[in-house]
Design an enzyme around this catalytic site. Structure first.
Site, PDB file in Angstrom:
ATOM      1  N   LYS A  72       0.840  -1.204   0.000  1.00 27.55           N
ATOM      2  CA  LYS A  72       0.000   0.000   0.000  1.00 27.55           C
ATOM      3  C   LYS A  72       0.877   1.258   0.000  1.00 27.55           C
ATOM      4  CE  LYS A  72      -4.153  -2.006   1.985  1.00 27.55           C
ATOM      5  NZ  LYS A  72      -4.846  -2.349   3.217  1.00 27.55           N
ATOM      6  N   LYS A 106      -3.959  -9.458  -9.784  1.00 29.17           N
ATOM      7  CA  LYS A 106      -5.012  -9.726  -8.802  1.00 29.17           C
ATOM      8  C   LYS A 106      -6.074  -8.630  -8.869  1.00 29.17           C
ATOM      9  CE  LYS A 106      -5.054  -8.392  -4.491  1.00 29.17           C
ATOM     10  NZ  LYS A 106      -4.932  -8.148  -3.056  1.00 29.17           N
ATOM     11  N   LYS A 158      -9.124  -3.103  -5.669  1.00 25.83           N
ATOM     12  CA  LYS A 158      -9.505  -1.693  -5.799  1.00 25.83           C
ATOM     13  C   LYS A 158      -8.269  -0.834  -6.036  1.00 25.83           C
ATOM     14  CE  LYS A 158     -12.860  -2.800  -2.650  1.00 25.83           C
ATOM     15  NZ  LYS A 158     -13.220  -2.926  -1.267  1.00 25.83           N
TER      16      LYS A 158
HETATM   17  P1  TYM Z   1     -10.672  -6.767   1.616  1.00 25.48           P
HETATM   18  O1  TYM Z   1     -11.804  -5.874   1.968  1.00 25.48           O
HETATM   19  O2  TYM Z   1      -9.536  -6.226   0.868  1.00 25.48           O
HETATM   20  O3  TYM Z   1     -11.191  -8.002   0.822  1.00 25.48           O
HETATM   21  C1  TYM Z   1     -12.266  -8.766   1.319  1.00 25.48           C
HETATM   22  C2  TYM Z   1     -12.077 -10.232   0.981  1.00 25.48           C
HETATM   23  O4  TYM Z   1     -12.010 -10.402  -0.429  1.00 25.48           O
HETATM   24  C3  TYM Z   1     -10.868 -11.172  -0.752  1.00 25.48           C
HETATM   25  N1  TYM Z   1     -10.360 -10.757  -2.046  1.00 25.48           N
HETATM   26  C4  TYM Z   1     -10.020 -11.601  -3.027  1.00 25.48           C
HETATM   27  N2  TYM Z   1     -10.067 -12.937  -3.109  1.00 25.48           N
HETATM   28  C5  TYM Z   1      -9.659 -13.505  -4.268  1.00 25.48           C
HETATM   29  N3  TYM Z   1      -9.221 -12.785  -5.331  1.00 25.48           N
HETATM   30  C6  TYM Z   1      -9.163 -11.436  -5.299  1.00 25.48           C
HETATM   31  N4  TYM Z   1      -8.736 -10.748  -6.341  1.00 25.48           N
HETATM   32  C7  TYM Z   1      -9.553 -10.784  -4.104  1.00 25.48           C
HETATM   33  N5  TYM Z   1      -9.623  -9.478  -3.710  1.00 25.48           N
HETATM   34  C8  TYM Z   1     -10.108  -9.486  -2.451  1.00 25.48           C
HETATM   35  C9  TYM Z   1      -9.861 -10.865   0.336  1.00 25.48           C
HETATM   36  O5  TYM Z   1      -8.872 -11.869   0.423  1.00 25.48           O
HETATM   37  C10 TYM Z   1     -10.758 -10.805   1.540  1.00 25.48           C
HETATM   38  O6  TYM Z   1     -10.991 -12.088   2.063  1.00 25.48           O
HETATM   39  N6  TYM Z   1      -8.077  -7.177   5.763  1.00 25.48           N
HETATM   40  C11 TYM Z   1      -9.269  -7.689   5.137  1.00 25.48           C
HETATM   41  C12 TYM Z   1     -10.532  -7.346   5.857  1.00 25.48           C
HETATM   42  C13 TYM Z   1     -10.661  -7.857   7.259  1.00 25.48           C
HETATM   43  C14 TYM Z   1     -10.821  -9.212   7.654  1.00 25.48           C
HETATM   44  C15 TYM Z   1     -10.981  -9.179   9.068  1.00 25.48           C
HETATM   45  C16 TYM Z   1     -10.837 -10.424   6.968  1.00 25.48           C
HETATM   46  C17 TYM Z   1     -10.705  -7.093   8.379  1.00 25.48           C
HETATM   47  N7  TYM Z   1     -10.905  -7.894   9.479  1.00 25.48           N
HETATM   48  C18 TYM Z   1     -11.158 -10.355   9.805  1.00 25.48           C
HETATM   49  C19 TYM Z   1     -11.025 -11.598   7.709  1.00 25.48           C
HETATM   50  C20 TYM Z   1     -11.182 -11.559   9.109  1.00 25.48           C
HETATM   51  C21 TYM Z   1      -9.317  -7.032   3.767  1.00 25.48           C
HETATM   52  O7  TYM Z   1      -8.698  -6.069   3.502  1.00 25.48           O
HETATM   53  O8  TYM Z   1     -10.161  -7.535   2.944  1.00 25.48           O
END
Ligand code: TYM
Length: 330
Positions: A120, A199, A202
């Site tokens: 990031k 991948k 956003k």
């Molecule tokens: P975030 O909001 O970036 O993404 C949410 C979920 O979507 C999955 N994901 C993907 N999976 C496969 N291919 C992709 N291109 C792709 N883009 C996103 C992410 O792996 C995620 O599972 N840090 C986490 C949010 C979070 C969280 C938690 C997750 C906060 N607290 C507790 C699990 C448990 C995040 O940024 O996800």
């Protein structure tokens, strides 16, 4: 052993998604769909992690809109608030409270190794303390609910390892106070590619959002990057972004047909993109009616989130109390 007789011995399954923009199909196939499917297997917790989203969203009305849309889309896709605990992270104060306690046992080095932080910052986000401690808040999200299983995409693997390491640190210092969670990464949806083949994310601006209108959706799909193999020539389906996305939304027979047409030649990428567009549109079509209903009834959505937050506060509050007791604050 930390057990939960109130769940009837069911496994606890938890995931969080940031409302930092509209949900995209990477979120859906990587985390939302697996979580929704697990509602039959255990007690599901679905978190809209708005505090995490503050690390990237600096516009109050945008955050409000993203959060509302996140709730609507999650429900429209099949998250059932009767069976699952569905809530906004910021409505449960124990998350921020536990963040502090965990941060005092978390080694700096553990966070300095976090790829997501480094990526990031490399992408131009300013290196705030919040961005740095982001994984500690994520650990609090998971540990407050004694989660057994955390379905996520592959990009979250390291964050889950950090959560486990933090739990181990706490348990080493204070006895068995926190439960160690396991990641559950479904191999064939671990990393959904975006429009440019990287991948879907956003921060790369290569997403396909859920529930796009037909015209902009078609435009996006037509913009998927392909090589310059001419129409007549055979093409390699392995590693093709088009095939990778198509297999998520099309029937196995149609996927085999597309692969065969790739190999045979005579079909151009434009035609494959048209098939992909139609398949994505049709895949999400059944969710649209309920989504429209929810958009027209914001009070219903608020009510679901309010009830979810009440349940979550009770469960998280009990775990937080256990921690306070163990560490000597009470
Ligand atoms: P975030 O909001 O970036 O993404 C949410 C979920 O979507 C999955 N994901 C993907 N999976 C496969 N291919 C992709 N291109 C792709 N883009 C996103 C992410 O792996 C995620 O599972 N840090 C986490 C949010 C979070 C969280 C938690 C997750 C906060 N607290 C507790 C699990 C448990 C995040 O940024 O996800």
């Amino acid at each position: 052993m930390i057990v939960h007789p109130q769940d009837g011995g069911m496994k606890r399954i938890l995931t969080g998604i940031q409302p930092s923009g509209a949900f995209h199909i990477g979120n859906y196939f990587g985390a939302m769909k697996p979580l929704i499917a697990m509602q039959d297997r255990g007690q599901v917790f679905a978190l809209i992690v708005d505090l995490h989203a503050l690390t990237t969203v600096r516009d109050a009305s945008a955050l409000r809109d993203f959060t509302r849309r996140a709730a609507i889309d999650f429900l429209a896709c099949g998250l059932d608030p009767e069976r699952s605990v569905f809530f906004r992270q910021s409505e449960v104060p124990a998350h921020s409270q536990l963040l502090w306690i965990l941060s005092v046992v978390t080694p700096m080095g553990l966070l300095e190794r976090a790829h997501a932080f480094k990526d990031k910052v490399a992408n131009g986000l300013s290196a705030s303390a919040g961005l740095f401690t982001y994984p500690v808040l994520q650990a609090a999200d998971i540990l407050l609910y004694d989660a057994d299983i955390v379905p996520v995409g592959k990009d979250q693997k390291q964050h889950l390892e950090i959560a486990r390491d933090i739990a181990v640190k706490m348990n080493e210092a204070y006895g068995e106070v926190l439960k160690l969670p396991d990641a559950e990464i479904t191999e064939n949806v671990a990393t959904i590619p975006g429009l440019d083949g990287r991948k879907m994310s956003k921060s790369y601006g290569n997403t396909i959002e859920l529930f796009m209108d037909e015209k902009p959706l078609r435009k996006k799909i037509m913009g998927i990057v392909t090589d310059s193999t001419p129409m007549e020539a055979p093409k390699d389906p392995e590693g093709s972004t088009l095939v990778e996305l198509y297999r998520l939304v099309a029937s196995p027979i149609d996927v085999e047909q597309m692969k065969a047409d790739f190999r045979a030649g005579g079909v151009g990428y434009g035609e494959f993109k048209q098939r992909l567009f139609e398949a994505i549109r049709d895949y999400f079509a059944p969710f649209r009616a309920y989504r429209e209903e929810l958009i027209r009834d914001p009070a219903k959505v608020d009510d679901i989130l309010r009830k979810g937050a009440e349940q979550a506060r009770e469960i998280a509050g009990a775990a937080y109390g256990r921690v306070e007791q163990a560490i000597g604050l009470r």
